[in-house]
Design a protein around this motif. Structure first.
Motif, PDB file in Angstrom:
ATOM      1  N   ASP A 162       0.834  -1.211   0.000  1.00  0.00           N
ATOM      2  CA  ASP A 162       0.000   0.000   0.000  1.00  0.00           C
ATOM      3  C   ASP A 162       0.863   1.253   0.000  1.00  0.00           C
ATOM      4  O   ASP A 162       0.603   2.204  -0.742  1.00  0.00           O
ATOM      5  N   MET A 163       1.883   1.247   0.862  1.00  0.00           N
ATOM      6  CA  MET A 163       2.722   2.443   0.993  1.00  0.00           C
ATOM      7  C   MET A 163       3.562   2.681  -0.251  1.00  0.00           C
ATOM      8  O   MET A 163       3.705   3.818  -0.711  1.00  0.00           O
TER       9      MET A 163
ATOM     10  N   ALA B  72       1.299   4.129  -2.751  1.00  0.00           N
ATOM     11  CA  ALA B  72       0.963   5.531  -2.465  1.00  0.00           C
ATOM     12  C   ALA B  72       2.105   6.448  -2.902  1.00  0.00           C
ATOM     13  O   ALA B  72       1.872   7.512  -3.481  1.00  0.00           O
TER      14      ALA B  72
ATOM     15  N   ALA C 113       2.149   6.868  -6.620  1.00  0.00           N
ATOM     16  CA  ALA C 113       1.100   7.792  -7.073  1.00  0.00           C
ATOM     17  C   ALA C 113       1.468   9.238  -6.779  1.00  0.00           C
ATOM     18  O   ALA C 113       1.071  10.148  -7.503  1.00  0.00           O
TER      19      ALA C 113
END
Lengths: 289, 290
Positions: A256-257, A260, A263
């Protein structure tokens, strides 16, 4: 002078510096946590804590986030969506900036009856909550056959970005001497000649400000992306949100990190290298729009 | 012919934007307004039902939760961002070494999308593995911090993340404002015997009134639009306890096929923004005339 210097190194100064540095750490903490988490493996995440440095840094999470993490039913990572965003952002930024430049040129130097009214009406568009146009726009896009397409998203971003780009250019050009334009017109120069030879050469700063503003706005957009894109055309923000909310097997916070950061990276890089212009755009958009 | 073109060129250049504005802004607002008076669900259906959708909207407990959340969020987000932004700006204005670096650090969250911010804070606030664990590892074994999964507290996590993202921007606005204040004013106040604190309070802050005003308008605007942050951080949950009006509108208009109700909620949002915006624009225009 000496006394002045001496008194400046007092308790008050130390307090001010400590508070400023404390807040600098607070603002940096989330970025640090994201980075260090993205380099840990899942075992270490469960046993250690947020602030601990990775013991044995690994790029596993980055590789997975980029090319094989699941974003809903598909498991191709963020890569395809990263390129979707690129395909949306570039044309939308270029088109909206060019339109804004010409609009701003007209609204500052070629005023006509009603042009002020037009500007006021357009300015209003900087403020409306987009919820109020979401439904009819969805119907217009489907009538045009542009539902769930990259072109559709480009169109939407151009339409609702032009209010800002026009504002930027208009406020910049309004500071340029009207006498200059009048003199050039007497010499027989036309609309486009004057733009090309007088305005364009001095427009670099405002182009940079506008392009950076539009780039961050459109890259970071989620609302239009989630409403108007389909399975294959989602921008990266939508894909990131799907990735985080898809839990096939165990939850992988490191992935997830990493996702992120991927992005956030393009706009962060722009900010680091052109921060000055970024701030100028923000305050220009802020004070007026 | 060529002469005509040349004469009307400015209008021709503006024409596409004019058309897009009339259709895609004002036309669409009108369209949404009309839709809110119909019973449209999946597809638009032009059967007039009066204020029925608005009545349904205000009878919907979920809408009231969203409005209450917006009130809490607006007040806290604006108050904390202003206080923090002003404080940091005043401190940064004291001829600080490396001011540029510190300013850059305060402002970088503004370059990031709300989705990324939400994702990051969702992990930091993770019950069990997030901040809670840091304190437990430090020896506070009973420490609890699980706002993210508590119905009454989830909205405050949105406030935290939003303040983190936007307060640096408020700082930048105030700093720009402070730099515009005439140094002699401050010196004069000091000669009159005012302390630094008092000279800020009585001399500088009143001059900064317009900056306050713009900051409030912008923060209000960010708050009302904060759809993505909620979506990424809490998903509106637990249940629908951290929904904001924008999330309500999205859910009903696009996921639940309640177009009429969604349109009604969008119109209420528009009027909310106008209620803040019109006095602002009015005072701006008046200032410019005087």
């Amino acid at each position: 002078m000496i006394a002045d210097k001496f008194s400046s190194i007092n308790f008050g100064r130390i307090l001010i510096y400590s508070i400023l540095i404390f807040f600098a750490f607070i603002y940096l903490a989330p970025l640090y946590v994201m980075f260090s988490t993205s380099l840990k493996d899942i075992e270490e995440i469960r046993s250690g804590n947020l602030l601990a440095l990775p013991n044995d840094p690994t790029l596993y999470a980055w590789a997975k986030a980029w090319s094989s993490a699941c974003t809903g039913s598909e498991c191709k990572g963020l890569a395809p969506f990263f390129w979707n965003s690129v395909k949306i952002v570039f044309p939308a930024v270029i088109i909206s900036t060019i339109i804004g430049a010409f609009n701003g040129y007209v609204l500052s130097k070629w005023k006509f009856k009603g042009s002020e009214l037009f500007f006021g009406a357009l300015l209003f568009g900087c403020f409306i909550p987009f919820q109020v146009i979401l439904l009819p726009m969805a119907i217009l896009l489907s009538k045009l056959g542009l539902s769930n397409t990259v072109s559709g998203l480009v169109l939407v971003h151009v339409i609702y970005g032009v209010a800002f780009t026009t504002l930027f250019f208009r406020n910049y050009y309004i500071g340029i001497s009207t006498e200059l334009v009048r003199a050039a017109r007497l010499d027989g120069a036309g609309f486009f000649d004057i733009f090309r030879h007088i305005f364009l050469p001095i427009s670099t700063p405002i182009f940079v400000v506008t392009i950076i503003w539009q780039f961050t706005q459109i890259w970071n957009d989620f609302l239009f992306g989630v409403v108007y894109s389909g399975a294959g055309t989602q921008p990266i923000t939508v894909a990131l949100n799907n990735l985080v909310n898809t839990s096939v097997g165990g939850k992988e916070y490191n992935v997830d990190m990493a996702a992120a950061i991927i992005a956030a990276l393009p706009t962060l890089i722009v900010y680091v290298f052109a921060g000055k212009y970024f701030v100028r755009g923000l305050t220009a958009g802020a004070v007026k729009g | 012919m060529l002469n005509f073109l040349e004469k009307h060129l400015p209008k021709i250049v503006i024409a596409p934007t004019t058309l897009a504005m009339i259709v895609c802004m004002y036309g669409f607002i009108l369209w949404t307004g009309l839709l809110s008076f119909t019973k449209s669900r999946m597809m638009p259906q032009w059967e007039y039902v009066g204020f029925e959708q608005y009545i349904r909207l205000f009878e919907n407990p979920r809408w009231h939760v969203a409005l209450d959340n917006l009130a809490v969020f607006l007040i806290l987000f604006i108050a904390i961002s202003l206080a923090l932004g002003l404080l940091l700006a005043i401190f940064l204005d004291q001829k600080i070494r490396n001011e540029g670096v510190i300013r850059t650090i305060y402002l970088y969250p503004m370059a990031i999308s709300f989705i990324v911010t939400g994702t990051a804070w969702k992990w930091i606030l993770n019950p069990g593995l997030g901040i809670e664990k840091i304190f437990r590892d430090m020896g506070f074994l009973d420490f609890e911090f699980r706002w993210l999964v508590e119905q009454d507290m989830a909205i405050y996590t949105i406030v935290i993340a939003a303040v983190w993202q936007s307060s640096g921007f408020v700082m930048a606005m105030f700093l720009a404002g402070l730099r515009g204040v005439d140094d002699n004013l401050v010196k004069a106040a000091k000669i009159d015997g005012a302390s630094t604190f008092r000279s800020y309070w009585h001399v500088i802050l009143p001059i900064m009134r317009p900056v306050f005003f713009s900051a409030v308008v912008i923060l209000t605007h960010i708050a009302i639009k904060s759809f993505d942050l909620v979506q990424a951080l809490t998903g509106g949950g637990p249940g629908y306890s951290s929904d904001l009006p924008a999330n309500f509108m999205y859910t009903f208009a696009f996921n639940r096929a309640q177009m009429g109700l969604g349109a009604a909620s969008a119109m209420v949002m528009l009027f909310g923004v106008l209620a803040v915006l019109i006095p602002y624009l009015y005072s701006e225009l008046r200032e410019r005339e005087t």
